[in-house]
Write a protein that holds these residues in place. Structure first.
Motif, PDB file in Angstrom:
ATOM      1  N   ASN A  63       4.424  -4.429   9.653  1.00 52.94           N
ATOM      2  CA  ASN A  63       4.605  -3.739   8.376  1.00 52.94           C
ATOM      3  C   ASN A  63       6.092  -3.586   8.041  1.00 52.94           C
ATOM      4  N   SER A  86       0.829  -1.202   0.000  1.00 52.73           N
ATOM      5  CA  SER A  86       0.000   0.000   0.000  1.00 52.73           C
ATOM      6  C   SER A  86       0.864   1.253   0.000  1.00 52.73           C
ATOM      7  N   LYS A  87       0.292   2.344  -0.497  1.00 57.51           N
ATOM      8  CA  LYS A  87       0.906   3.664  -0.406  1.00 57.51           C
ATOM      9  C   LYS A  87      -0.122   4.634   0.172  1.00 57.51           C
ATOM     10  N   VAL A 140      -5.061  -1.747   4.026  1.00 62.54           N
ATOM     11  CA  VAL A 140      -5.051  -3.118   3.502  1.00 62.54           C
ATOM     12  C   VAL A 140      -6.038  -3.931   4.350  1.00 62.54           C
ATOM     13  N   PRO A 157       1.305  -0.960  -6.079  1.00 61.71           N
ATOM     14  CA  PRO A 157       0.674  -0.916  -4.755  1.00 61.71           C
ATOM     15  C   PRO A 157      -0.758  -0.390  -4.846  1.00 61.71           C
ATOM     16  N   SER A 158      -1.563  -0.733  -3.863  1.00 58.74           N
ATOM     17  CA  SER A 158      -2.878  -0.123  -3.726  1.00 58.74           C
ATOM     18  C   SER A 158      -2.717   1.154  -2.899  1.00 58.74           C
ATOM     19  N   TYR A 159      -3.819   1.858  -2.649  1.00 58.87           N
ATOM     20  CA  TYR A 159      -3.780   3.047  -1.799  1.00 58.87           C
ATOM     21  C   TYR A 159      -4.616   2.807  -0.548  1.00 58.87           C
ATOM     22  N   TYR A 181      -4.818 -11.039  -0.111  1.00 61.61           N
ATOM     23  CA  TYR A 181      -3.878 -10.678  -1.176  1.00 61.61           C
ATOM     24  C   TYR A 181      -4.060 -11.602  -2.377  1.00 61.61           C
TER      25      TYR A 181
END
Length: 246
Positions: A91, A72-73, A111, A106-108, A115
Motif C-alpha cells: 500500500n 480507498s479511504k 479494496v 477514492p472508494s471507501y 480496478y
C-alpha cells in the motif's frame, strides 16, 4: 508532525508481517509511508484486519491477485476487514488532504475488486510481481511522482499547517485560527479535501495522538477519553492495548 497508525495488529496472530518504509524527502509532505502486509504461513483462521480511524487515502495493490488494486479511504470509526487465511498487500498511505478527489474519487473500505479507473494501477501491480518490498519502492515512488505531475496528489497547505501546530489545537475554533480561516471556510476546505467535517477530523487526530503515546491532551477528562476511544475503536484503551500492537 502527524504520524497516523493505519491499522492495529492482533497480538494473537503471529505469522503476519507488517513493514513500513518512509518516502524519499521530496515526497514527505504527500506520502506518509509505503506499507507491506502479508502472511508468512497459511493461517488457521481468517485474519480480521483492524483498520483504525484516519483521514488518509490509500493506494492498495493485492500481490496475490494482480487485477485487484484501487484507491480507498477510511471512516472516522474503526472497521474490520476479513483478509482470509493468506494475503499479501502493498500500500501507499497518503497524508490527509493530499488526494484530490475531484481528479480521481477514492472508494471507501476494503479494496477487493479489479480496478476499472484510469490510473495505471493494474499495470504497476503486474510490474511489482516477483520483486521484494525494497525493490518495489522505486516503482511506487515513480507512481507518486506521476500523480504529482498530474495534480492528482499535492501538498495541502491547510492540513499541513494543522499538523505542524497539533499541540496548540484543542478545538475546531483553534484549528480555524491556526489556519487563518473562518469556521465556515475551514468546514468547506476540510470537507472537500479530506471528506471529514472539522469536528470529525479533530476526533481522528485526537485518537491517533493517543495511539502514538501522547497525553490525552484534548479530552476534558479520563472518562471522556475512554468513551471517545471506545466509540471510535469498539474497545476500551486497556482492552485495546492487550489485544493489538500499533
Amino acid at each position: 508532525m502527524y504520524d497516523p497508525k493505519g491499522n492495529a495488529k492482533d497480538k494473537a496472530v503471529q505469522p503476519v508481517e507488517f513493514v513500513e518504509a518512509e518516502p524519499p524527502a521530496h515526497l514527505r509532505g504527500i506520502v506518509h509511508r509505503f506499507l507491506e502486509l502479508k502472511t508468512t504461513d497459511l493461517l488457521d483462521d481468517d485474519y480480521r484486519f483492524h483498520a483504525l480511524p484516519d483521514a488518509c487515502a490509500y493506494v492498495v495493490f493485492d500481490q496475490l491477485n494482480r487485477d485487484i488494486t484501487g484507491v480507498s479511504k477510511l471512516r472516522a470509526e474503526s472497521e474490520e476487514f476479513n483478509l482470509g487465511r493468506q494475503f499479501h498487500f502493498v500500500n501507499i498511505r497518503f497524508l490527509p488532504g493530499v488526494w484530490q478527489s475531484n481528479q480521481a474519487e477514492p472508494s471507501y473500505g476494503m479494496v477487493n475488486a479489479p480496478y476499472l479507473g484510469e490510473l495505471p494501477l493494474a499495470v504497476l501491480n503486474r510490474g511489482l510481481a516477483g520483486l521484494s518490498f525494497a525493490e518495489q519502492q522505486p516503482l511506487l515512488v515513480g507512481l507518486v511522482e506521476q500523480l504529482v505531475d498530474q495534480r492528482i496528489v499535492q501538498v495541502n497547505p491547510v492540513t499541513d499547517r494543522i499538523f505542524q501546530h497539533l499541540d496548540q489545537i484543542n478545538s475546531v475554533a483553534e484549528m480555524a485560527d491556526v489556519c487563518g480561516l473562518s469556521a465556515r471556510q475551514l468546514q468547506r476546505t476540510l470537507k472537500r479535501s479530506t471528506g471529514f467535517a472539522p469536528h470529525d477530523f479533530l476526533k481522528v487526530l485526537r485518537l491517533q495522538q493517543s495511539l502514538n503515546g501522547s497525553d490525552t491532551w484534548s479530552y476534558a477528562d479520563q472518562s471522556h477519553f475512554i468513551h471517545s476511544f471506545r466509540k471510535a475503536t469498539g474497545y476500551t484503551p486497556g482492552r485495546y492495548a492487550r489485544k493489538f500492537d500499533v
